[in-house]
Scaffold this active site. Structure first.
Site, PDB file in Angstrom:
ATOM      1  N   GLU A  51       0.817  -1.231   0.000  1.00 33.69           N
ATOM      2  CA  GLU A  51       0.000   0.000   0.000  1.00 33.69           C
ATOM      3  C   GLU A  51       0.848   1.278   0.000  1.00 33.69           C
ATOM      4  OE1 GLU A  51      -2.991  -0.207   3.087  1.00 33.69           O
ATOM      5  OE2 GLU A  51      -4.221  -1.525   1.868  1.00 33.69           O
ATOM      6  N   GLU A  84      -6.570  -8.266  -0.286  1.00 35.46           N
ATOM      7  CA  GLU A  84      -6.951  -8.279   1.119  1.00 35.46           C
ATOM      8  C   GLU A  84      -8.445  -8.051   1.228  1.00 35.46           C
ATOM      9  OE1 GLU A  84      -4.846  -5.499   3.592  1.00 35.46           O
ATOM     10  OE2 GLU A  84      -2.954  -5.889   2.573  1.00 35.46           O
TER      11      GLU A  84
END
Ligand code: GLA
Ligand code: ZN
Length: 670
Positions: free
Chosen positions: A151, A307
């Site tokens: 991220e 995720e």
């Protein structure tokens, strides 16, 4: 490169580096993973300190042992480069890797995702680590994918980043006069005399009134982040890595233009955390479905759901449990929209630290007679049952434009509503109206081709990026149907307002000039009324006024001094049609108007039936098979029996009604 695996990937983030002192846990985890049909784990995302305990001293043996054991048990590995969190020694020894904030203060050591992406030291340390990992593990048959960092986000205002920004600006504009021209710096007498005066924006201590600067800073941050990712990939490749690479994205990231980052990786991977059970699921489903389409639209290829959370997340204000069946429905939504995986954060709950209470497949309890584990096991079984659909494509003839740079420009712009312009909501309204008609849709930015589409919605395209207006013109001219909304074509890529009328360069295509825009306070509203039926809808936030040229009026405003003036128009241009939606109207307006537009444009619907509220229909195609996904997001049963001519139900039950949170998949020839 189209990245295809031999099965749907099922599993998630696994952190055995937190469990090295508990050998029995690893064995038990493997047993539980196999039982839950887990076939893939992501390893080493935050394991840098264990992989390089001292500067230049690598310890990879423990990792190899784990990869071997997983592989022997049929579990593949998505192996990470660990640059998402750095070891203490690295920050202590090389403070330049720590970020500096916009007030020019340097961070202390702590948390993660907070490194300077310009720092030559940080780049060198990451490069060496990646090369060592590539040499040791790329050839391992258990490693199927490289997970680059984690991220990527945030910005750094350190002296190294300032210099890199100046270099970037210089490369883009060459001379300081050109910078002054493009940024319109004569405003408030802020002309630059030389490149050394250029500083990143700083709302607390410096410049933020020059929108050309603020916009280019955001572009630079995105560019620098993407460049860092490319450096990581290059390091792997230089060391001989041949496996595909990816990096995980998250939808709300405002620091990185993902359409740019997408080009640096082989496959799109993203992290999805919808707030199920906060408000109606049907709306959450719209939101998360659109996010899947954004991610798929970047490459127009199947993507990977990296995720998602098996239970409740712990970083939200209130951690609500997923109701029975919700995990399965949410997981299959990703598959329906083109994912080739369902991966979770996380496989096992850690004992301590910030995420010890975050949902996981395996609870601290550690056994299989656990509700969440059982639901995960069910999802694993589902994916095996649906395996024929692996890598099937989503074919869309409708697109909605959603553009990261446009979002930045609207946010920075100072007016007409600094409270909230509702850009994302405007995109969602168009997306939802199409989705309700049961058509597949791509969500794309302004740089992508419009060739595959029959209908394109362009909500609030405030900033026309280079080439975009020309592509829209060409699209309508060759017979496409364009729907543009209020607050479009106002400024160019430097956020300089177009002269001579808006939408800039497209007044002939739209058949009108947008003149003024009225901003409404929260709670205020107006209405829009059809000229050929009794239909009336409310509108709020923004009301664009227009002067017609060749366009025809379909709806008018109901109230205020502009009552009776156009609120929806259509213009014929070349072989196509260009609609202009003037106001931020309620969803029902979009639903009714878009249904008609799709019908008239002859867009194929996936199911011919009327689709009830809260039921979503989408499809994937592979060879001559089409797999139609029908999902009920209502928390109550819905009387609906999906039927497709010549189709057969291959998943779920198509009885009298659809159960709450249930999925039916129909296969038919196409
Ligand atoms: C993010 C991160 C993960 C984890 C999850 C928790 O998406 O990538 O490492 O922190 O959030 O939801
Ligand atoms: Zn920096």
């Amino acid at each position: 490169m189209s990245v295809k695996f031999d099965r749907f990937l099922y599993g998630g983030d696994y952190n055995p580096d937190q469990w090295l002192e508990y050998p029995e846990i690893l064995s038990e985890d493997i047993r539980l993973m196999k039982k839950a049909h887990i076939n893939t784990v992501s390893l080493g995302i935050f394991a840098w300190a264990k992989l390089e305990p001292e500067d230049g001293v690598y310890d990879f043996d423990w990792m190899e042992e784990i990869i071997d054991r997983l592989y022997e048990n049929g579990i593949s590995v998505n192996l990470a480069t660990p640059s998402g969190a750095r070891p203490h020694w690295l920050a202590d020894k090389y403070p330049e890797v720590l970020r500096v904030n916009e007030a020019r203060q340097r961070d202390l050591f702590g948390v993660r995702h907070n490194h300077c992406y310009t720092s030559p030291v940080y780049r060198e340390k990451v490069r060496s680590m990646n090369q060592a990992l590539a040499k040791r593990f790329d050839g391992h048959p258990g490693v199927i994918l490289w997970h680059i960092s984690n991220e990527y986000t945030g910005e750094c205002h350190c002296p190294l980043c300032q210099q890199a920004f100046r270099d970037w600006v210089k490369e883009r504009y060459h001379t300081i006069d050109e910078v002054n021209r493009r940024w319109n710096t004569s405003f408030w007498s802020h002309d630059y005399q030389n490149f050394d005066q250029i500083e990143s924006p700083s709302p607390s201590r410096g410049e933020f009134s020059i929108h050309g600067l603020t916009l280019d800073w955001r572009r630079f941050v995105s560019h620098q982040t993407t460049d860092f990712c490319r450096m990581e990939v290059e390091a792997l490749r230089e060391a001989g890595a041949v496996k595909p690479v990816t990096t995980n994205m998250f939808y709300t990231n405002s620091f990185v233009n993902y359409y740019e980052l997408a080009d640096a990786v082989d496959v799109i991977l993203w992290d999805s955390y919808p707030l199920w059970h906060k408000g109606p699921e049907t709306l959450t489903a719209v939101n998360s479905g659109m996010q899947h389409d954004v991610m798929r639209g970047m490459k127009r290829e199947p993507f990977l759901l990296m995720e998602s959370c098996p239970g409740p997340t712990n970083w939200v204000p209130v951690s609500k449990l997923k109701r029975p069946g919700m995990l399965e429905t949410a997981s299959l939504q990703a598959i329906a929209h083109g994912s080739d995986s369902v991966l979770y954060f996380q496989i096992r709950k850690g004992r301590g630290g910030f995420e010890k209470l975050h949902g996981a497949v395996i609870d601290h309890y550690g056994k299989e007679d656990d509700r969440v584990y059982q639901e995960c096991r069910q999802v694993g079984a589902d994916l095996e049952a649906l395996s024929a659909m692996n890598h099937a494509k989503v074919e869309a003839s409708v697109a909605v434009i959603y553009d990261w740079e446009n979002r930045w420009a609207i946010e920075e712009s100072a007016g007409p509503r600094n409270e909230n312009m509702y850009y994302r909501e405007a995109v969602e309204k168009s997306w939802y109206a199409f989705r309700k008609q049961g058509v597949n849709m791509d969500v794309i930015d302004m740089t992508r081709t419009l060739d595959p589409y029959q209908v394109v919605a362009a909500p609030m395209v405030y900033m026309f990026r280079p080439g975009f207006a020309g592509r829209l013109r060409e699209f309508v001219n060759r017979g496409g149907t364009l729907i543009m909304t209020y607050w479009s074509g106002v400024a160019d890529e430097n956020d300089l307002c177009f002269l001579g009328g808006t939408p800039g360069g497209l007044m002939d295509v739209m058949g009108l000039r947008s003149t003024e825009i009225d901003a409404l306070y929260e709670g205020e509203s107006n209405t829009v009324k059809s000229l050929d039926s009794d239909a009336v809808y409310s509108c709020e936030h923004l009301c664009q006024l227009v002067d017609l040229r060749t366009a025809k009026t379909l709806y008018v405003y109901g109230e205020d001094f502009y009552a009776g003036t156009p609120a929806l128009t259509v213009n014929r241009y070349g072989e196509g049609l260009a609609y202009y939606v003037c106001a931020d109207a309620e969803q029902a307006f979009y639903d009714d108007v878009y249904a008609k537009i799709l019908r008239e444009a002859g867009v194929r619907r996936i199911l011919e039936q009327e689709i009830p509220d809260g039921v979503a229909v989408s499809s994937r195609q592979s060879g001559d098979a089409e797999y139609i996904f029908v999902q009920n997001y209502n928390s109550t049963p819905v009387a609906f029996v999906p039927r497709a001519e010549g189709g057969r139900v291959v998943f779920g039950e198509a009885g009298e009604e659809m159960r709450p949170f249930s999925t039916v998949v129909i296969e038919k020839n196409c």
